[in-house]
Scaffold this motif. Structure first.
Motif, PDB file in Angstrom:
ATOM      1  N   GLY A 231       0.897  -1.298   0.056  1.00  0.00           N
ATOM      2  CA  GLY A 231       0.074   0.013  -0.065  1.00  0.00           C
ATOM      3  C   GLY A 231       0.888   1.244  -0.013  1.00  0.00           C
TER       4      GLY A 231
ATOM      5  N   ARG B 264     -13.790   0.169   0.300  1.00  0.00           N
ATOM      6  CA  ARG B 264     -12.617   0.397   1.285  1.00  0.00           C
ATOM      7  C   ARG B 264     -13.315   0.288   2.707  1.00  0.00           C
ATOM      8  NH1 ARG B 264      -8.397   5.132  -0.219  1.00  0.00           N
ATOM      9  NH2 ARG B 264      -7.841   4.261  -2.621  1.00  0.00           N
TER      10      ARG B 264
ATOM     11  N   THR C  37      -2.191  -5.204   8.257  1.00  0.00           N
ATOM     12  CA  THR C  37      -2.878  -4.818   6.963  1.00  0.00           C
ATOM     13  C   THR C  37      -2.198  -3.412   6.647  1.00  0.00           C
ATOM     14  OG1 THR C  37      -5.124  -5.645   7.774  1.00  0.00           O
ATOM     15  CG2 THR C  37      -5.312  -3.967   5.867  1.00  0.00           C
TER      16      THR C  37
ATOM     17  N   LYS D 289      -2.159  -1.049   4.503  1.00  0.00           N
ATOM     18  CA  LYS D 289      -2.912   0.104   3.805  1.00  0.00           C
ATOM     19  C   LYS D 289      -3.880   0.784   4.869  1.00  0.00           C
ATOM     20  CE  LYS D 289      -4.902  -2.281   0.508  1.00  0.00           C
ATOM     21  NZ  LYS D 289      -5.522  -3.003  -0.497  1.00  0.00           N
ATOM     22  N   ASN D 290      -3.976   0.199   5.882  1.00  0.00           N
ATOM     23  CA  ASN D 290      -5.043   0.664   6.854  1.00  0.00           C
ATOM     24  C   ASN D 290      -6.507   0.491   6.405  1.00  0.00           C
ATOM     25  OD1 ASN D 290      -3.182   0.949   9.039  1.00  0.00           O
ATOM     26  ND2 ASN D 290      -2.764   3.331   8.511  1.00  0.00           N
TER      27      ASN D 290
ATOM     28  N   THR E 286      -9.282  -3.983   1.061  1.00  0.00           N
ATOM     29  CA  THR E 286     -10.320  -3.689  -0.210  1.00  0.00           C
ATOM     30  C   THR E 286     -11.335  -4.883  -0.366  1.00  0.00           C
ATOM     31  OG1 THR E 286      -8.542  -2.650  -1.465  1.00  0.00           O
ATOM     32  CG2 THR E 286     -10.121  -3.235  -2.550  1.00  0.00           C
TER      33      THR E 286
ATOM     34  N   GLU F 228     -14.179   2.034  -3.714  1.00  0.00           N
ATOM     35  CA  GLU F 228     -12.758   2.251  -3.881  1.00  0.00           C
ATOM     36  C   GLU F 228     -12.530   2.885  -5.138  1.00  0.00           C
ATOM     37  OE1 GLU F 228      -9.418   2.375  -4.481  1.00  0.00           O
ATOM     38  OE2 GLU F 228      -9.497   0.926  -2.607  1.00  0.00           O
TER      39      GLU F 228
END
Length: 501
Positions: free
Chosen positions: A55, A90, A98, A100-101, A104, A298
């Protein structure tokens, strides 16, 4: 400190369980869901990654087309409607594995919805479980907690994170609430997850190895007082990864909920962790509802658009459904209803099919997998497929028996040595000098000694009571440590005594 629990019988007298399952299936695509990183198990930590997996700023994901097709096939196999258009979203939450925090996933527009599956229990009772949705998403990474005695986060000094699994394609199958199972609820939980595992393995879209996390179950449990219809507060036991554990976790949570309610307290809506060593759950975190995840579309992924031609092509590629496969195998093998049900309930059907395909008769395959291998599995508290026995080993043991190099008793001993890691059956027989004694000279010596020790039995045989020869055979088998050819021993006894067999 362990929670108070009520006996299962008392809980069932006072409450009706309500179940719900979220089964996560890892797809076996070559690459991850949204990037070109390899999708593999057991590789060096943090090597199956790309900037997209992590990410990093500025990266752009791309949907894995193979994962989409696998998801559609699974939806079709579950009797779901395939959405003409579905979107990714998201799902926002912080967790260290994770990167990307956010995850998806799909929210209000999943790829598949409104299906059902029939689940048959051991006695033939069938429950229909309604599928609310099956949606695509990505897996998280994996944390390893270091420095503690239990391998859990409690007591650990630090944790290591492996992002190899981050971004692996997942399909999450969500049921509607399941009522009416009563005391069969734990059994139904196990049977349902087993059915999902069977379906995805049959489709070829997942390796379906629960010990590797390819199939994991989040089991939701709540209780209603008898005579009421309002659902109670639920808990969600996360990431249960064996059929036995799913059954035990549901049973435990039913007992724990009942004890809490009987004490006058309220159930806390939370996630729970299952511990197979203590066979109990412990509290995780307060369970979030959908609003808490702040879902939003997203922006970096286009919608997934399907059409009838695509869906019908994928439908035509579906393999024989598991239910039809079971009917065919039962007929091909010539098993009775009871025999075949026992095979299915024991989880031995695939192993027997592979053993038959490898060259053993169905009756022989069933004897081994439902007999000695099942006993080993029970003693070691593992699944049949985790004993170390394989279809090829069963075939080799059967060939040694047919060649009269060993007998059934010796074959069982050899299997024990095989699963203990001593090698292949033939080399174990040679190394341990376990071959059947078929030399007539050695057998005659043992027979003479037995006849001399049991003259009354010899007289009975001479008088025509041929069945009495069994006592002499038994004595010879004992003298040869079970390694004599029993049929040949009997022939020699009758020849010696001048009696027709």
């Amino acid at each position: 400190m362990s929670d108070e629990i009520l006996s299962f019988e008392e809980a069932m007298e006072k409450y009706d369980p309500v179940l719900g399952f979220e089964v996560h299936v890892e797809l076996n695509t070559a690459t991850k869901m949204f990037d070109a990183a390899p999708n593999g198990f057991g590789n060096t930590p943090n090597t199956n990654i790309t900037p997209v997996s992590l990410g990093l700023p500025g990266v752009l994901p791309v949907v894995n087309g193979k994962a989409v097709e696998s998801s559609i096939k699974l939806g079709l196999a579950l009797g779901c409607e395939i959405a003409p258009v579905s979107h990714f979203a998201r799902k926002n939450y912080f967790y260290p594995d994770t990167p990307k925090n956010f995850q998806t996933s799909q929210f209000d527009e999943p790829i598949a919805a409104n299906g059902s599956i029939d689940i048959e229990l051991e006695d033939g009772t069938v429950f229909t479980i309604d599928i609310e949705r099956a949606h695509m998403e990505e897996d998280a990474g994996k944390l390893t907690h270091m420095g503690g005695s239990s391998g859990r986060i409690q007591g650990a000094e630090f944790s290591l994170v492996d992002y190899n699994r981050a971004g692996v394609p997942l399909v999450e199958i969500v049921t509607r609430p399941i009522v009416g199972a009563g005391e069969r609820a734990p059994e139904l939980a196990r049977a349902y997850v087993a059915a999902i595992r069977e379906i995805v393995k049959n489709l070829g879209i997942s390796d379906a190895r629960m010990e590797r996390g390819n199939v994991r179950c989040d089991a939701n449990v709540s209780l209603m007082p008898k005579g009421t219809t309002e659902f109670g507060t639920r808990t969600e036991t996360k990431n249960v990864n064996s059929l036995r554990s799913v059954e035990r976790a549901v049973r435990y949570e039913i007992q724990r909920h009942a004890a809490v309610l009987e004490s006058g307290q309220k159930i806390v809506q939370e996630t729970r962790m299952w511990h197979e060593d203590t066979r109990e759950t412990t509290a995780g975190r307060p369970k979030s509802d959908a609003d808490d995840y702040r879902y939003f579309p997203e922006p970096d992924l286009v919608p997934v658009v399907t059409d009838e031609a695509w869906i019908e092509r994928l439908r035509s590629e579906l393999p024989e459904p598991p239910s039809e496969r079971r009917k065919r195998l039962k007929t091909d093998w010539g098993f009775s209803d009871e025999e075949f049900r026992d095979v299915v309930n024991a989880g031995a059907m695939d192993a027997i099919e592979e053993t038959v395909a490898a060259g053993a008769p169905a009756s022989v395959a069933r004897k081994w997998w439902m007999g000695e291998i099942a006993r080993i599995a029970k003693d070691r508290e593992v699944e049949l497929t985790e004993t170390g026995a394989t279809p090829q080993i069963v075939v080799e043991l059967n060939k040694l028996i047919e060649a009269k190099k060993i007998n059934d008793k010796i074959a069982r001993q050899v299997l024990g040595f095989v699963v203990d890691g001593e090698g292949e059956p033939a080399e174990i027989v040679e190394k341990r000098n376990l071959a059947v004694v078929s030399d007539d000279g050695a057998l005659n010596t043992a027979i003479d000694e037995a006849l001399a020790a049991m003259p009354d039995v010899a007289d009975k045989i001479r008088a025509g009571k041929v069945q009495a020869a069994g006592a002499i055979v038994g004595q010879v088998m004992k003298a040869t440590r079970g390694q004599a050819d029993a049929a040949r021993v009997r022939e020699l006894i009758l020849e010696k005594l001048g009696v027709e067999g």
